[in-house]
Structures are given as structure tokens and as C-alpha cells.
Design an enzyme around this catalytic site. Structure first.
Site, PDB file in Angstrom:
ATOM      1  N   ASP A  13       0.813  -1.227   0.000  1.00  0.00           N
ATOM      2  CA  ASP A  13       0.000   0.000   0.000  1.00  0.00           C
ATOM      3  C   ASP A  13       0.842   1.270   0.000  1.00  0.00           C
ATOM      4  O   ASP A  13       0.424   2.302   0.533  1.00  0.00           O
ATOM      5  CB  ASP A  13      -0.954   0.046   1.221  1.00  0.00           C
ATOM      6  CG  ASP A  13      -1.769  -1.211   1.352  1.00  0.00           C
ATOM      7  OD1 ASP A  13      -2.275  -1.660   0.323  1.00  0.00           O
ATOM      8  OD2 ASP A  13      -1.869  -1.746   2.462  1.00  0.00           O
ATOM      9  N   GLY A  15       1.550   3.035  -2.518  1.00  0.00           N
ATOM     10  CA  GLY A  15       1.204   3.919  -3.638  1.00  0.00           C
ATOM     11  C   GLY A  15       1.946   3.511  -4.894  1.00  0.00           C
ATOM     12  O   GLY A  15       2.240   4.341  -5.766  1.00  0.00           O
ATOM     13  N   LYS A  16       2.224   2.208  -5.007  1.00  0.00           N
ATOM     14  CA  LYS A  16       2.934   1.707  -6.199  1.00  0.00           C
ATOM     15  C   LYS A  16       2.108   1.893  -7.462  1.00  0.00           C
ATOM     16  O   LYS A  16       2.649   2.129  -8.529  1.00  0.00           O
ATOM     17  CB  LYS A  16       3.242   0.210  -6.068  1.00  0.00           C
ATOM     18  CG  LYS A  16       4.272  -0.111  -5.035  1.00  0.00           C
ATOM     19  CD  LYS A  16       4.477  -1.601  -4.922  1.00  0.00           C
ATOM     20  CE  LYS A  16       3.246  -2.356  -4.506  1.00  0.00           C
ATOM     21  NZ  LYS A  16       2.736  -2.056  -3.168  1.00  0.00           N
ATOM     22  N   GLY A  40      -4.264  -4.148  -4.462  1.00  0.00           N
ATOM     23  CA  GLY A  40      -5.274  -3.186  -4.858  1.00  0.00           C
ATOM     24  C   GLY A  40      -4.575  -1.905  -5.232  1.00  0.00           C
ATOM     25  O   GLY A  40      -3.815  -1.359  -4.441  1.00  0.00           O
ATOM     26  N   HIS A  41      -4.775  -1.472  -6.442  1.00  0.00           N
ATOM     27  CA  HIS A  41      -4.145  -0.232  -6.888  1.00  0.00           C
ATOM     28  C   HIS A  41      -5.230   0.767  -7.210  1.00  0.00           C
ATOM     29  O   HIS A  41      -6.102   0.482  -8.024  1.00  0.00           O
ATOM     30  CB  HIS A  41      -3.328  -0.485  -8.165  1.00  0.00           C
ATOM     31  CG  HIS A  41      -2.104  -1.308  -7.916  1.00  0.00           C
ATOM     32  ND1 HIS A  41      -1.413  -1.915  -8.924  1.00  0.00           N
ATOM     33  CD2 HIS A  41      -1.471  -1.612  -6.780  1.00  0.00           C
ATOM     34  CE1 HIS A  41      -0.381  -2.557  -8.396  1.00  0.00           C
ATOM     35  NE2 HIS A  41      -0.403  -2.395  -7.101  1.00  0.00           N
ATOM     36  N   ARG A 142       2.730 -28.963  -6.102  1.00  0.00           N
ATOM     37  CA  ARG A 142       2.530 -29.545  -7.442  1.00  0.00           C
ATOM     38  C   ARG A 142       1.124 -30.071  -7.644  1.00  0.00           C
ATOM     39  O   ARG A 142       0.902 -31.058  -8.326  1.00  0.00           O
ATOM     40  CB  ARG A 142       3.585 -30.627  -7.721  1.00  0.00           C
ATOM     41  CG  ARG A 142       4.968 -30.004  -7.828  1.00  0.00           C
ATOM     42  CD  ARG A 142       6.050 -30.887  -7.379  1.00  0.00           C
ATOM     43  NE  ARG A 142       5.986 -31.124  -5.948  1.00  0.00           N
ATOM     44  CZ  ARG A 142       6.912 -31.770  -5.264  1.00  0.00           C
ATOM     45  NH1 ARG A 142       7.945 -32.268  -5.876  1.00  0.00           N
ATOM     46  NH2 ARG A 142       6.798 -31.939  -3.979  1.00  0.00           N
ATOM     47  N   GLN A 223       2.131  -5.781  -3.273  1.00  0.00           N
ATOM     48  CA  GLN A 223       2.450  -5.857  -1.830  1.00  0.00           C
ATOM     49  C   GLN A 223       3.799  -5.183  -1.558  1.00  0.00           C
ATOM     50  O   GLN A 223       4.186  -4.310  -2.308  1.00  0.00           O
ATOM     51  CB  GLN A 223       2.435  -7.305  -1.328  1.00  0.00           C
ATOM     52  CG  GLN A 223       1.041  -7.932  -1.266  1.00  0.00           C
ATOM     53  CD  GLN A 223       0.639  -8.607  -2.559  1.00  0.00           C
ATOM     54  OE1 GLN A 223       1.427  -9.266  -3.199  1.00  0.00           O
ATOM     55  NE2 GLN A 223      -0.606  -8.454  -2.949  1.00  0.00           N
ATOM     56  N   THR A 238       2.507 -12.424   2.948  1.00  0.00           N
ATOM     57  CA  THR A 238       1.723 -13.040   1.883  1.00  0.00           C
ATOM     58  C   THR A 238       2.508 -14.274   1.410  1.00  0.00           C
ATOM     59  O   THR A 238       3.593 -14.557   1.927  1.00  0.00           O
ATOM     60  CB  THR A 238       1.410 -12.027   0.756  1.00  0.00           C
ATOM     61  OG1 THR A 238       0.452 -12.633  -0.133  1.00  0.00           O
ATOM     62  CG2 THR A 238       2.648 -11.598  -0.008  1.00  0.00           C
ATOM     63  N   THR A 299      -8.608  -3.364  -1.250  1.00  0.00           N
ATOM     64  CA  THR A 299      -9.178  -4.682  -1.503  1.00  0.00           C
ATOM     65  C   THR A 299     -10.228  -5.050  -0.467  1.00  0.00           C
ATOM     66  O   THR A 299     -11.292  -5.566  -0.808  1.00  0.00           O
ATOM     67  CB  THR A 299      -8.032  -5.726  -1.521  1.00  0.00           C
ATOM     68  OG1 THR A 299      -7.117  -5.339  -2.534  1.00  0.00           O
ATOM     69  CG2 THR A 299      -8.547  -7.122  -1.819  1.00  0.00           C
ATOM     70  N   THR A 300      -9.963  -4.772   0.807  1.00  0.00           N
ATOM     71  CA  THR A 300     -10.873  -5.252   1.849  1.00  0.00           C
ATOM     72  C   THR A 300     -11.577  -4.129   2.599  1.00  0.00           C
ATOM     73  O   THR A 300     -12.470  -4.393   3.394  1.00  0.00           O
ATOM     74  CB  THR A 300     -10.084  -6.085   2.887  1.00  0.00           C
ATOM     75  OG1 THR A 300      -9.044  -5.255   3.408  1.00  0.00           O
ATOM     76  CG2 THR A 300      -9.461  -7.317   2.269  1.00  0.00           C
ATOM     77  N   ASP A 332       2.201  14.942   1.076  1.00  0.00           N
ATOM     78  CA  ASP A 332       1.172  15.939   1.428  1.00  0.00           C
ATOM     79  C   ASP A 332       0.387  15.554   2.688  1.00  0.00           C
ATOM     80  O   ASP A 332      -0.151  16.419   3.375  1.00  0.00           O
ATOM     81  CB  ASP A 332       0.205  16.126   0.250  1.00  0.00           C
ATOM     82  CG  ASP A 332      -0.388  14.806  -0.204  1.00  0.00           C
ATOM     83  OD1 ASP A 332       0.405  13.910  -0.571  1.00  0.00           O
ATOM     84  OD2 ASP A 332      -1.618  14.641  -0.158  1.00  0.00           O
ATOM     85  N   VAL A 413       2.846  14.305  -4.140  1.00  0.00           N
ATOM     86  CA  VAL A 413       2.213  15.324  -3.292  1.00  0.00           C
ATOM     87  C   VAL A 413       0.681  15.294  -3.402  1.00  0.00           C
ATOM     88  O   VAL A 413       0.011  16.236  -3.001  1.00  0.00           O
ATOM     89  CB  VAL A 413       2.755  16.740  -3.613  1.00  0.00           C
ATOM     90  CG1 VAL A 413       4.206  16.868  -3.193  1.00  0.00           C
ATOM     91  CG2 VAL A 413       2.585  17.077  -5.099  1.00  0.00           C
ATOM     92  N   GLY A 414       0.157  14.204  -3.956  1.00  0.00           N
ATOM     93  CA  GLY A 414      -1.294  14.054  -4.092  1.00  0.00           C
ATOM     94  C   GLY A 414      -1.581  12.860  -4.978  1.00  0.00           C
ATOM     95  O   GLY A 414      -0.661  12.284  -5.562  1.00  0.00           O
TER      96      GLY A 414
END
Ligand code: IMP
Length: 427
Positions: A13, A15-16, A40-41, A142, A223, A238, A299-300, A332, A413-414
Site C-alpha cells: 500500500d 502507492g505503487k 489493490g491499486h 505440485r 504488496q 503473503t 481490496t478489503t 502531502d 504530493v497528491g
């Protein structure tokens, strides 16, 4: 030509999505290589907000090729839902390809994820409940079903029969849950296979050809480093490898082909799910960061735990990922704080600890050692050059870069695409 890997340098999280979307402007190809729809992006483009879980955020740039590599676990229902959602908003998905080697998240993975969490009780991991862990477990055992099987009805039937024998026994005998009916699952997933088939292509070939042709490639991690199954805060992690090395494994590219690795870090830090968190703020300042930073899971929807920037973690991420540059997001959100704290080291049993510990037992007893710097009150959301930031904001950025040992490339910055200060051009 440049191949750039973008990874999360904290607990996810960071901000990727925004950083990859920004960098995708210079890329010809955007690749996802691990994780699944636990990610979640949120990307804001042309004033519109898009929430993506599985499809690379490069999809908002119509001329880019977007690839889902073999290292991803793919829930076909979610994938189809995202494709349809984007199409409904006029975003084309014709440049989207999936590796036939990616593993498929099946309905029993979701059920087992939920049952496992319930069984763990107080020791639950706080998973996203998307079946990620059980799908990777089957891959390692497998016993998985791959995209190549999903689109081949004969293979699907064969693999599903074997899988259901085991899963139904676990579900009914261990968890007292209901068994899955072969015909029902087969019928639904065969149809998903038909929908997915046009997207399937050998992603490794596409990327390696593009590298030979001198194209720019962006590998988009999901992640963050501390959620990595090997390098993270195990077992509160994860089941995949969010670290940079996984870009090679999860897409079929050799390590000699990677040029740069960028770590994305928030100007503070957040975590969802359980596990120790040395700089966590359980007070009003933490609440303020959550509110101002909209720190609720994409996501959640869960509220994220918030804390001060942790340079021990940043140095660890720099080492594990071989970071060339840092992209700092959400600067920011700190605006208006009188004083800002930066964790420079931990104190553990009277000793100073500079390196991130390997065990949770030690980590949970580590207390942050803080350095305090003055904040700023000016609105920085319209600033576009680092030298136009208030001097205290500039100093803050410099200080976290210095303590991390990684030069800065970008600062956010935003949420908007244009609210990004470019300190170093990356292509
Ligand atoms: P899983 O990936 O659903 O198995 O969840 C395992 C842990 O990783 C939990 O603590 C989740 O909250 C965390 N996690 C998984 N995906 C993300 C993400 O995209 N951002 C932040 N945390 C995540």
C-alpha cells in the site's frame, strides 16, 4: 532501453499503483509478476478513479502491452470482472496478455483461506481472503491448476478431479465444510477458460523479444518487502515474493536483463493485517494520518494501521531489493504536523539495533529510536518541483533518503498523475 522494477519498500500500500502508472508513460510494456487480487491499486487518471486488483495499472495507457506473468495467481472470475469493468468505461484490454504458466485461484482456495483463518483464531494472519495462500501452497505442492490447464477442457477435468479429491476431504473432514461438486466447478471454470483463451500468450517470449528490440519495460510489484514470504515478517506475510528478485522468476527474464530497481515508500508507514509494527501510532496522530491519507484497504476496506517513517525498514528494503532509487509517496499527508518523527534505529534490551530483526519475537520488543524534525503548514499539493517545496518538506525528504541510503527519484504530493515531483528521470 531500460528495464525497471518497481517494488513496495514497506508493508504494501505504498502507492505503487500511482508510481507505476506514472512510470508507465515511458514504458512500452508493463508486467505484473507475483501476487494476485490481494493487491489493490487505486489510480487517478484524467480525474477518474480506477481500482485495479489484478490487471497491471499500465492498462490505462492504451498503447502499452500489459502482461500478467507466470508468478501471479489468477482468479479468472476477478480477471473477467476487471476486463468487463474497464471495457464498460471505454478502456481497451486488447493489449493484455496472461502467461499460460500462471496458477489459477479456484473456489476451494477461497474457502480454505477462510477456514484456515478461522482455525488460527487469535493467531490469524489477517489475509485478504482471496485464496492467495492456498493457491501458492498448491503450486508448491505440485497440485495446482495453471492457466494452460484452464483453457484446455481435458487438462482441466483431469487436474480438477485430482484436486477435488484432496480438497473435499480437507473441507469436509478437517473443517466440517461442504464439498465442491465436480460438474458445477468444471462447468463454470471451463467457461472461464473460454473467456481467458484469447488473452493467453507466452509472456517470457514477449518480454525477452522486447528487450532485444530495445524497448522500455516496467515490472510492477505488488504488496511490499515486509510481506515477502522469505524476507518479510513471517508468518504475517503473503505467500509470494514482493521483492525485486521475483520480477525475474515471475516473468521468465534473466537477472542480467534488469537495469534499475525503484522502491516505493510512503512518507510515513502503514500496515494492514496482524503482526508487530514498531512505529505504529495508536493515538490521534495515527488517526489523523489514516483520515488524511485515506488509509483504508483498496481490496478489503479495512482501516490501515499508521505510523512514522521507519528508516530501519527502508535500509532493509534497500539491501534486499538492491534499490537504486526511492519514490516517496503521500508527502502531502504530513502537511500541518508541527513536528515529524523519523525512526532511525530500534532499541532492544538496552542495545541499539540498526538492522531489521529476523524474528517477530525480537521485532515485537524493539522500541523505535526517533529523531524529530520540524513540519510545514503550506499546501504542497500544487508544487511540481522539489525546490518549490517548503524548506522543511525538502529537508524531510532529504533526511529520509539519507537515512535509507537511497537517492530519491520521485516524490508524490497528491493522488493525481501530475502530482509527482520528478527528481531523477528513469528512462
Ligand atoms: P494474503 O496475501 O491475502 O494471503 O494476506 C497475507 C497478508 O498480506 C495479510 O496481512 C494481508 O493484509 C497482507 N496483504 C496482502 N496483499 C496486500 C496488499 O496489497 N497490501 C497490503 N497488505 C497486503
Amino acid at each position: 532501453m531500460s528495464t525497471v522494477v518497481v517494488i513496495g519498500a514497506q508493508w504494501g500500500d505504498e502507492g505503487k499503483g500511482k508510481v507505476t502508472d506514472f512510470l508507465a508513460r515511458g514504458a512500452d510494456i508493463v508486467v505484473r509478476y507475483q501476487g494476485g487480487n490481494n493487491a489493490g491499486h487505486t489510480v487517478v487518471a484524467d480525474g477518474q478513479e480506477y481500482k485495479l486488483h489484478l490487471i497491471p495499472s499500465g492498462i490505462l495507457h492504451p498503447e502499452k502491452l500489459c502482461l500478467i506473468g507466470n508468478g501471479v495467481v489468477l482468479d479468472p472470475e476477478v480477471f473477467i470482472g476487471e476486463v468487463e469493468g474497464l471495457s464498460a468505461r471505454g478502456i481497451s484490454t486488447s493489449n493484455l496478455k496472461i502467461s499460460p504458466r500462471a496458477h489459477v485461484i479456484m473456489p476451494y482456495h477461497l474457502r480454505i483461506d477462510a477456514c484456515d483463518e478461522e482455525r488460527r483464531g487469535a493467531n490469524r494472519i489477517g489475509t485478504t481472503g482471496r485464496g492467495i495462500g492456498p493457491a501458492y501452497a498448491d503450486k508448491a505442492a505440485r497440485a495446482g491448476i495453471r492457466v494452460a490447464d484452464l483453457i484446455d477442457p481435458e487438462s482441466l477435468a483431469e487436474r480438477l478431479k485430482i484436486a477435488l479429491e484432496e480438497k473435499n476431504a480437507i473441507l469436509t473432514k478437517l473443517y466440517g465444510s461442504q464439498a465442491f461438486d465436480f460438474e458445477a466447478v468444471y462447468g463454470t471454470y471451463k467457461k472461464y477458460g473460454e473467456r481467458l483463451a484469447p488473452f493467453v500468450s507466452d509472456v517470457s517470449i514477449l518480454i525477452n523479444e522486447a528487450i532485444r528490440e530495445g524497448k522500455n519495460i516496467l515490472f510492477e510489484g505488488a504488496q511490499g518487502t515486509l510481506l515477502d514470504i522469505d524476507h518479510g515478517t513471517y508468518p504475517y506475510v503473503t505467500s509470494s515474493h514482493p521483492v525485486a528478485g521475483a520480477a525475474c522468476l515471475g516473468s521468465g527474464v534473466g537477472p542480467t536483463k534488469i537495469d534499475k530497481v525503484i522502491g516505493v515508500a510512503k512518507a510515513y508507514i502503514t500496515r494492514v493485517g496482524e503482526g508487530p509494527f514498531p512505529t505504529e501510532l495508536k493515538d490521534e496522530t495515527g488517526e489523523r494520518l489514516r483520515r488524511r491519507g485515506h488509509e483504508f484497504g483498496t481490496t478489503t476496506g479495512r482501516p490501515r494501521r499508521c505510523g512514522w517513517f521507519d528508516a530501519v525498514i527502508a535500509r532493509y528494503a534497500a539491501r534486499i531489493n538492491g534499490l537504486d532509487y526511492l519514490a516517496v509517496t503521500k508527502l502531502d499527508v504530513l502537511t500541518g504536523l508541527d513536528r515529524i518523527k523519523i525512526c532511525t534505529a530500534y532499541s532492544y534490551g538496552g542495545e541499539t539495533v540498526e538492522e531489521f530483526p529476523a524474528t517477530l519475537k525480537v521485532l515485537s520488543r524493539c522500541r523505535p529510536v526517533y529523531e524529530e524534525v520540524p513540519g510545514w503548514t503550506e499546501d504542497i499539493s500544487t508544487v511540481r518541483k522539489i525546490e518549490d517545496l517548503p524548506v522543511n518538506a525538502q529537508n524531510y525528504l532529504r533526511r529520509i533518503s539519507q537515512l535509507s541510503g537511497v537517492p530519491l527519484a520521485l516524490a508524490g504530493v497528491g493522488p493525481g498523475r501530475d502530482q509527482t515531483l520528478v527528481i531523477k528521470e528513469l528512462y
